[in-house]
Design a protein around this motif. Structure first.
Motif, PDB file in Angstrom:
ATOM      1  N   PRO A  31       0.896  -1.091   0.033  1.00 43.32           N
ATOM      2  CA  PRO A  31       0.151   0.105   0.002  1.00 43.32           C
ATOM      3  C   PRO A  31       0.873   1.327   0.038  1.00 43.32           C
ATOM      4  N   LEU A  32       1.973   1.333   0.504  1.00 46.40           N
ATOM      5  CA  LEU A  32       2.931   2.293   0.725  1.00 46.40           C
ATOM      6  C   LEU A  32       3.500   2.453  -0.844  1.00 46.40           C
ATOM      7  N   GLY A  33       3.679   1.640  -1.697  1.00 42.28           N
ATOM      8  CA  GLY A  33       4.474   1.562  -2.916  1.00 42.28           C
ATOM      9  C   GLY A  33       5.783   1.326  -2.691  1.00 42.28           C
ATOM     10  N   TRP A  34       6.224   0.661  -1.662  1.00 46.04           N
ATOM     11  CA  TRP A  34       7.755   0.776  -1.626  1.00 46.04           C
ATOM     12  C   TRP A  34       8.268  -0.739  -2.117  1.00 46.04           C
ATOM     13  N   THR A  35       7.663  -1.741  -2.049  1.00 47.17           N
ATOM     14  CA  THR A  35       7.884  -3.065  -2.758  1.00 47.17           C
ATOM     15  C   THR A  35       6.854  -3.629  -3.273  1.00 47.17           C
ATOM     16  N   ALA A  36       7.075  -4.496  -4.416  1.00 47.70           N
ATOM     17  CA  ALA A  36       6.091  -5.340  -5.190  1.00 47.70           C
ATOM     18  C   ALA A  36       6.354  -6.795  -4.843  1.00 47.70           C
TER      19      ALA A  36
END
Length: 107
Positions: A31-36
């Protein structure tokens, strides 16, 4: 078929796509866009069915943006596969109301 953003207050994620001629690899950000994390592979059937599968994933994960791998040649030129991805992205942009960003896959 047009897809729009989810309701207010939802944490929105990014969807990463690796578009090939036989499959589309799909990853979802936290949700924070740091990892995928890779979540699925879509077996290519028809453009309409491929787009419908992506739209379903947008809705499930409340995505705010799509990032698509752009397979440029090592010298930076645009080859056949990159043109294939460009055409797919044009169709994708016509089907959804979200930003779609091409990201250079080299290195």
């Amino acid at each position: 078929m047009i897809c729009t953003l989810g309701g207010k207050g939802r944490k929105l994620r990014l969807i990463g796509l690796d578009v090939g001629t036989k499959t589309i690899g799909v990853a979802i950000s936290d949700p924070l866009g740091w990892t995928a994390q890779g979540v699925t592979t879509i077996a290519r059937t028809s453009l309409d069915e491929d787009l419908a599968a992506i739209i379903d994933l947008i809705d499930v994960y409340n995505a705010s943006k799509l990032v698509v791998g752009y397979p440029r040649n090592m010298d930076g030129s645009i080859g056949e596969q990159a043109r294939f991805v460009e055409r797919f992205v044009e169709s994708l942009q016509a089907a959804i109301a979200l930003p779609v960003e091409l990201v250079d896959e080299r290195l």
